[in-house]
Design a protein around this motif. Structure first.
Motif, PDB file in Angstrom:
ATOM      1  N   SER A  68       0.847  -1.185   0.000  1.00 51.08           N
ATOM      2  CA  SER A  68       0.000   0.000   0.000  1.00 51.08           C
ATOM      3  C   SER A  68       0.880   1.231   0.000  1.00 51.08           C
ATOM      4  N   GLY A  69       0.261   2.376  -0.273  1.00 52.32           N
ATOM      5  CA  GLY A  69       0.993   3.624  -0.172  1.00 52.32           C
ATOM      6  C   GLY A  69       1.394   4.270  -1.481  1.00 52.32           C
ATOM      7  N   GLY A  91      10.486  15.313  -7.078  1.00 53.99           N
ATOM      8  CA  GLY A  91      11.057  15.929  -5.899  1.00 53.99           C
ATOM      9  C   GLY A  91      10.305  15.608  -4.619  1.00 53.99           C
ATOM     10  N   GLY A  92       9.132  15.024  -4.766  1.00 54.39           N
ATOM     11  CA  GLY A  92       8.316  14.686  -3.619  1.00 54.39           C
ATOM     12  C   GLY A  92       8.694  13.365  -2.993  1.00 54.39           C
ATOM     13  N   SER A  93       7.876  12.955  -2.021  1.00 54.22           N
ATOM     14  CA  SER A  93       8.158  11.733  -1.265  1.00 54.22           C
ATOM     15  C   SER A  93       6.909  10.866  -1.160  1.00 54.22           C
ATOM     16  N   LEU A  94       7.133   9.580  -1.027  1.00 49.60           N
ATOM     17  CA  LEU A  94       6.084   8.612  -0.741  1.00 49.60           C
ATOM     18  C   LEU A  94       6.655   7.555   0.182  1.00 49.60           C
ATOM     19  N   ARG A  95       5.781   6.948   0.955  1.00 48.94           N
ATOM     20  CA  ARG A  95       6.182   5.831   1.796  1.00 48.94           C
ATOM     21  C   ARG A  95       5.314   4.630   1.466  1.00 48.94           C
ATOM     22  N   LEU A  96       5.946   3.593   0.990  1.00 53.84           N
ATOM     23  CA  LEU A  96       5.241   2.348   0.705  1.00 53.84           C
ATOM     24  C   LEU A  96       5.289   1.433   1.925  1.00 53.84           C
ATOM     25  N   SER A  97       4.209   0.703   2.116  1.00 54.07           N
ATOM     26  CA  SER A  97       4.135  -0.260   3.202  1.00 54.07           C
ATOM     27  C   SER A  97       3.806  -1.638   2.641  1.00 54.07           C
ATOM     28  N   PHE A 129      16.192   6.439  -1.316  1.00 57.04           N
ATOM     29  CA  PHE A 129      15.223   5.487  -0.767  1.00 57.04           C
ATOM     30  C   PHE A 129      15.792   4.835   0.485  1.00 57.04           C
ATOM     31  N   THR A 130      14.890   4.498   1.413  1.00 55.74           N
ATOM     32  CA  THR A 130      15.285   3.799   2.625  1.00 55.74           C
ATOM     33  C   THR A 130      14.313   2.658   2.904  1.00 55.74           C
ATOM     34  N   ILE A 131      14.850   1.458   3.027  1.00 56.77           N
ATOM     35  CA  ILE A 131      14.035   0.308   3.394  1.00 56.77           C
ATOM     36  C   ILE A 131      14.147   0.080   4.898  1.00 56.77           C
ATOM     37  N   SER A 132      13.038  -0.271   5.504  1.00 58.43           N
ATOM     38  CA  SER A 132      13.039  -0.583   6.928  1.00 58.43           C
ATOM     39  C   SER A 132      11.980  -1.649   7.198  1.00 58.43           C
ATOM     40  N   TYR A 167       8.813  -1.396   4.938  1.00 58.86           N
ATOM     41  CA  TYR A 167       8.517  -0.087   4.395  1.00 58.86           C
ATOM     42  C   TYR A 167       9.575   0.318   3.375  1.00 58.86           C
ATOM     43  N   LEU A 168       9.167   1.215   2.494  1.00 64.45           N
ATOM     44  CA  LEU A 168      10.109   1.827   1.569  1.00 64.45           C
ATOM     45  C   LEU A 168       9.823   3.321   1.554  1.00 64.45           C
ATOM     46  N   GLN A 169      10.699   4.084   2.184  1.00 69.93           N
ATOM     47  CA  GLN A 169      10.590   5.532   2.164  1.00 69.93           C
ATOM     48  C   GLN A 169      11.307   6.040   0.925  1.00 69.93           C
ATOM     49  N   MET A 170      10.572   6.763   0.089  1.00 75.40           N
ATOM     50  CA  MET A 170      11.126   7.242  -1.175  1.00 75.40           C
ATOM     51  C   MET A 170      11.126   8.765  -1.177  1.00 75.40           C
TER      52      MET A 170
END
Length: 126
Positions: free
Chosen positions: A7-8, A15-21, A68-71, A80-83
Motif C-alpha cells: 500500500s501507499g 522531488g516529492g516523497s512517498l512511503r510504501l508499506s 530510498f530507505t528500506i526498513s 517499508y520503503l521511504q522514497m
C-alpha cells in the motif's frame, strides 16, 4: 507460504516523497530478508532495495541509493520503503517480496525472491 500486501502508492510530483508499506502474513516473517522491486511498462522487473532479517543490513540499487530507505518492523510483520527526491524515472509498479531462503547475502536477482505482492503503482509527474 507468506502473503504480502502493498500500500501507499500514488501520484506525486518530482522531488516529492512517498512511503510504501507491505504487510506480511503466513511464513515466519522475521526469519527472512525482505525486498522491494519495481517494474515500469515495457521493462523487466528490477531490484530496488532489500533488508536483512533483522533490518541491520540493507542493500540498494545504485539508482535509488541515497534517496530510498528500506526498513522493517518484525513485531508488526511490516516492511517499508521511504522514497524521497522522487524522479519521473521512478514511475513503476512497486512489489514487495521475501527472500526464498533464510540465508540471504544481498542478491538482487528476482529469482531469489518470492512470492510477490500484487504491487502498488507509483507515478511521478515531472
Amino acid at each position: 507460504q507468506v502473503q504480502l500486501v502493498e500500500s501507499g502508492g500514488g501520484l506525486v510530483q518530482a522531488g516529492g516523497s512517498l512511503r510504501l508499506s507491505c504487510a506480511a502474513s503466513g511464513r515466519t516473517f522475521s526469519n527472512y530478508a525482505m525486498g522491494w522491486f519495481r517494474q515500469a511498462p515495457g521493462k523487466a522487473r528490477e531490484f530496488v532495495a532489500a533488508s536483512s532479517w533483522s533490518g541491520g543490513v540493507t542493500y540498494y540499487a545504485d539508482s535509488v541509493q541515497g534517496r530510498f530507505t528500506i526498513s522493517r518492523d518484525n513485531r508488526k510483520n511490516m516492511v517499508y520503503l521511504q522514497m524521497n527526491s522522487l524522479k519521473s524515472e521512478d514511475t513503476a509498479v512497486y512489489y514487495c517480496t521475501q527472500a526464498r531462503e533464510s540465508y540471504y547475502s544481498g542478491s538482487s536477482r528476482a529469482r531469489d525472491f518470492g512470492p510477490w505482492g500484487q504491487g502498488t503503482q507509483v507515478t511521478v509527474s515531472s
